[in-house]
Enzyme design. Structure first.
Site, PDB file in Angstrom:
ATOM      1  N   GLU A  72       0.844  -1.216   0.000  1.00 19.46           N
ATOM      2  CA  GLU A  72       0.000   0.000   0.000  1.00 19.46           C
ATOM      3  C   GLU A  72       0.879   1.266   0.000  1.00 19.46           C
ATOM      4  O   GLU A  72       1.951   1.281   0.602  1.00 19.46           O
ATOM      5  CB  GLU A  72      -0.855  -0.025   1.275  1.00 19.46           C
ATOM      6  CG  GLU A  72      -1.785   1.160   1.428  1.00 19.46           C
ATOM      7  CD  GLU A  72      -2.537   1.156   2.771  1.00 19.46           C
ATOM      8  OE1 GLU A  72      -2.166   0.397   3.683  1.00 19.46           O
ATOM      9  OE2 GLU A  72      -3.505   1.933   2.888  1.00 19.46           O
TER      10      GLU A  72
ATOM     11  N   LYS B 190      -9.335   2.914  -2.155  1.00 18.88           N
ATOM     12  CA  LYS B 190      -9.617   2.333  -0.832  1.00 18.88           C
ATOM     13  C   LYS B 190     -10.927   2.902  -0.263  1.00 18.88           C
ATOM     14  O   LYS B 190     -11.100   4.129  -0.176  1.00 18.88           O
ATOM     15  CB  LYS B 190      -8.458   2.652   0.103  1.00 18.88           C
ATOM     16  CG  LYS B 190      -8.546   2.001   1.479  1.00 18.88           C
ATOM     17  CD  LYS B 190      -7.287   2.350   2.288  1.00 18.88           C
ATOM     18  CE  LYS B 190      -7.216   1.638   3.611  1.00 18.88           C
ATOM     19  NZ  LYS B 190      -5.971   1.968   4.350  1.00 18.88           N
TER      20      LYS B 190
ATOM     21  N   CYS C  61      -5.576  -2.959   2.868  1.00 20.81           N
ATOM     22  CA  CYS C  61      -5.296  -2.904   4.297  1.00 20.81           C
ATOM     23  C   CYS C  61      -6.543  -2.988   5.186  1.00 20.81           C
ATOM     24  O   CYS C  61      -7.119  -4.058   5.323  1.00 20.81           O
ATOM     25  CB  CYS C  61      -4.474  -1.634   4.565  1.00 20.81           C
ATOM     26  SG  CYS C  61      -3.406  -1.771   6.012  1.00 20.81           S
TER      27      CYS C  61
END
Ligand SMILES: O=C(O)CCC(=O)C(=O)O
Length: 259
Positions: free
Chosen positions: A41, A110, A144
């Protein structure tokens, strides 16, 4: 499908240094002829959030050009982790996916921003799923904190995703959560989980490493330690059908009762 994960220590707020390291690692990983390479990430900037607006990649264009040329050069699919991408002053945490021809095969911003690390103050959330095809297999990209939301992961596998690619900057104090969540997502979705974390430190955190590949039964195919490394493993895609036939979770779901 042979997959290589590049677990490395991201230079804080220094995209030029990180591009150079990633080029070196992709060159090294490509020697083993993987079908796909995965990065962590925010690998161009790290969590340099207060300067993110200034060091983000406008429209993701520099990363796009850079990774596309590596994908073409080595004829490899690259799930290029995520980068801070800016548009009109808004920054998103964006995963970019390239096929072997260097064409953009997918992108994902995200969705779940991690308050504990102030992401919600500096980033805009995405508004679409992260589904993309790789060599004819439907895959999903997640980032994540997303792995703490089983309903979001299921939204992808319910649409047919068989491999989850997860890019992360997951801190060491919650290593046990990282491992348990990844294994759970693989078991409950009966899919492969390919998860690349960073290692090393930034001014506020030490990161856990422990990138992993997990099969649809929940068995760990391979797992990194805490140092920089290229982790490689083989995925046998038939295993998804085998496990889904043995325990037919997707037929046995009762989604009308879940809301
Ligand atoms: O959920 C966690 O514990 C870590 C999440 C995180 O570090 C992130 O989303 O960047």
């Amino acid at each position: 499908m042979r997959v290589s994960l590049i677990q490395f220590d991201i230079a804080f707020g220094n995209p030029e240094a990180n591009y150079a390291v990633v080029e070196k690692y992709i060159h090294a990983a490509a020697a083993a002829k993987p079908d796909c390479i995965l990065l962590p990430e925010l690998w161009t900037t790290g969590y340099d959030l207060t300067r993110l607006k200034h060091i983000a990649d406008p429209g993701g264009q520099a990363t796009l050009t850079f990774i596309a040329s590596l994908a073409r050069r080595y004829k490899v699919n690259i799930v290029a982790g995520s980068v801070a991408s800016s548009t009109d002053g808004n920054v998103t945490n964006r995963m970019l996916v390239f096929n072997r021809e260097g064409e953009l095969a997918g992108e994902y911003n995200k969705l779940h921003l991690f308050r504990l690390m102030d992401e919600h103050l500096y980033l805009q959330p995405g508004a679409a799923k992260g589904l993309f095809p790789l060599d004819g297999t439907l895959c999903a990209g997640l980032i994540c904190y997303d792995i703490r939301f089983p309903e979001w992961v299921r939204a992808h596998t319910a649409q047919g995703a068989e491999v989850l690619f997860i890019s992360a900057e997951w801190p060491l104090p919650r290593l046990a959560h990282w491992r348990a969540l990844l294994i759970s997502r693989a078991i409950e979705n009966q899919c492969f989980v390919v998860a690349c974390n960073r290692t090393g430190n930034d001014p506020a955190n030490t990161f856990a490493g422990h990138s992993m590949i997990i099969d649809p039964w929940g068995d760990i195919i391979c797992e990194a330690g805490q140092s920089e490394e290229i982790l490689s493993g083989e995925i046998d895609l038939h295993k998804v059908r085998e496990v889904r036939e043995q325990i037919p979770i997707f037929s046995d779901r009762r989604p009308h009762m879940y809301e």
